[in-house]
Design a protein around this motif. Sequence first.
Motif, PDB file in Angstrom:
ATOM      1  N   GLY A   1      10.866  14.385   3.378  1.00 16.85           N
ATOM      2  CA  GLY A   1      10.002  14.262   2.212  1.00 16.85           C
ATOM      3  C   GLY A   1       9.588  12.858   1.861  1.00 16.85           C
ATOM      4  N   ILE A   2      10.551  12.011   1.532  1.00 24.34           N
ATOM      5  CA  ILE A   2      10.231  10.692   0.975  1.00 24.34           C
ATOM      6  C   ILE A   2       9.558   9.776   1.994  1.00 24.34           C
ATOM      7  CG2 ILE A   2      11.216   8.597  -0.028  1.00 24.34           C
ATOM      8  CD1 ILE A   2      13.323  10.457  -1.378  1.00 24.34           C
ATOM      9  N   LEU A   3      10.178   9.586   3.158  1.00 26.10           N
ATOM     10  CA  LEU A   3       9.581   8.672   4.154  1.00 26.10           C
ATOM     11  C   LEU A   3       8.220   9.162   4.655  1.00 26.10           C
ATOM     12  CD1 LEU A   3      12.703   7.536   6.211  1.00 26.10           C
ATOM     13  CD2 LEU A   3      11.404   6.215   4.525  1.00 26.10           C
ATOM     14  N   PRO A   4       8.092  10.432   5.063  1.00 22.98           N
ATOM     15  CA  PRO A   4       6.759  10.864   5.495  1.00 22.98           C
ATOM     16  C   PRO A   4       5.744  10.862   4.354  1.00 22.98           C
ATOM     17  CG  PRO A   4       8.320  12.686   5.583  1.00 22.98           C
ATOM     18  CD  PRO A   4       9.100  11.462   5.293  1.00 22.98           C
ATOM     19  N   GLY A   5       6.201  11.148   3.136  1.00 23.86           N
ATOM     20  CA  GLY A   5       5.288  11.071   1.991  1.00 23.86           C
ATOM     21  C   GLY A   5       4.773   9.657   1.782  1.00 23.86           C
ATOM     22  N   PHE A   6       5.680   8.681   1.896  1.00 21.33           N
ATOM     23  CA  PHE A   6       5.292   7.277   1.795  1.00 21.33           C
ATOM     24  C   PHE A   6       4.277   6.932   2.887  1.00 21.33           C
ATOM     25  CE2 PHE A   6       5.969   2.825   3.041  1.00 21.33           C
ATOM     26  CZ  PHE A   6       5.697   2.180   1.837  1.00 21.33           C
ATOM     27  N   TYR A   7       4.519   7.415   4.097  1.00 22.05           N
ATOM     28  CA  TYR A   7       3.605   7.163   5.204  1.00 22.05           C
ATOM     29  C   TYR A   7       2.224   7.772   4.937  1.00 22.05           C
ATOM     30  CZ  TYR A   7       1.275   7.864   9.667  1.00 22.05           C
ATOM     31  OH  TYR A   7       0.344   7.902  10.658  1.00 22.05           O
ATOM     32  N   VAL A   8       2.207   9.012   4.471  1.00 21.29           N
ATOM     33  CA  VAL A   8       0.921   9.680   4.213  1.00 21.29           C
ATOM     34  C   VAL A   8       0.123   8.921   3.163  1.00 21.29           C
ATOM     35  CG1 VAL A   8      -0.104  11.777   3.214  1.00 21.29           C
ATOM     36  CG2 VAL A   8       1.650  11.971   4.985  1.00 21.29           C
ATOM     37  N   VAL A   9       0.804   8.402   2.136  1.00 22.12           N
ATOM     38  CA  VAL A   9       0.115   7.682   1.055  1.00 22.12           C
ATOM     39  C   VAL A   9      -0.320   6.283   1.475  1.00 22.12           C
ATOM     40  CG1 VAL A   9       0.440   6.698  -1.261  1.00 22.12           C
ATOM     41  CG2 VAL A   9       1.203   9.026  -0.785  1.00 22.12           C
ATOM     42  N   THR A  10       0.538   5.569   2.226  1.00 20.64           N
ATOM     43  CA  THR A  10       0.274   4.152   2.515  1.00 20.64           C
ATOM     44  C   THR A  10      -0.187   3.856   3.941  1.00 20.64           C
ATOM     45  OG1 THR A  10       2.537   3.660   3.236  1.00 20.64           O
ATOM     46  CG2 THR A  10       2.061   3.501   0.851  1.00 20.64           C
ATOM     47  N   GLY A  11       0.143   4.743   4.890  1.00 24.81           N
ATOM     48  CA  GLY A  11      -0.154   4.454   6.301  1.00 24.81           C
ATOM     49  C   GLY A  11       0.861   3.537   6.952  1.00 24.81           C
ATOM     50  N   ILE A  12       1.922   3.183   6.235  1.00 19.94           N
ATOM     51  CA  ILE A  12       2.964   2.291   6.757  1.00 19.94           C
ATOM     52  C   ILE A  12       4.098   3.142   7.316  1.00 19.94           C
ATOM     53  CG2 ILE A  12       4.664   0.536   6.106  1.00 19.94           C
ATOM     54  CD1 ILE A  12       2.719  -0.270   3.832  1.00 19.94           C
TER      55      ILE A  12
END
Length: 195
Positions: A55-66
Amino acid sequence: MSIASIGQIIWVLGIVAWYFIRRPYERRAKRVEVVSNRRSGSETIGLSAALLGLGILPGFYVVTGIPEAADYPASAWAVAVGAAVFTLAMWVFRRTHKELGRNWSITLEIRDRHELISRGPYALVRHPMYTSFMLMGVGQAFLLANWLMGLAGLVGFAILFFLRVDEEERMMLETFGPQYRAYMEKTKRIIPYLY
């Protein structure tokens, strides 16, 4: 719209579905008395790892691209496979919650008038909730075209599974005794007929 973006949108829709499936059971569970609790530090680590990886890491990736450096070219076939696997994960997740009903809890707990469930997905595997998390991880690996974030779900699932499943089975053996041992003999842990 790019194929990578479509994969990310499908992943987000899957996470939203996960939330809406779980929420009513979480609310109902608060009304059922807990008679035995096996919460532990390793369980907290496992649940945190699963939440982080799925949840958290892939969500961060989806939002930021990082981290963009770990991106690779997305393909339509991978997104199609990921969507199918994630859909299967949500179906198993929903059926598992429905079968557990008042017995469900997020942590290792035995509830008042707890029953051993062996119907629905529980007729095939002892831990279909873990099966759904494993399928989510596989779906995520196909949907997110990023080596780190795509695989983070499988890593999070593996940490949860290996830190928790043995303790969960001990708890069930202590609670249900020979009934659970007989159930163990006719079912696999998370993959029907294999493991």
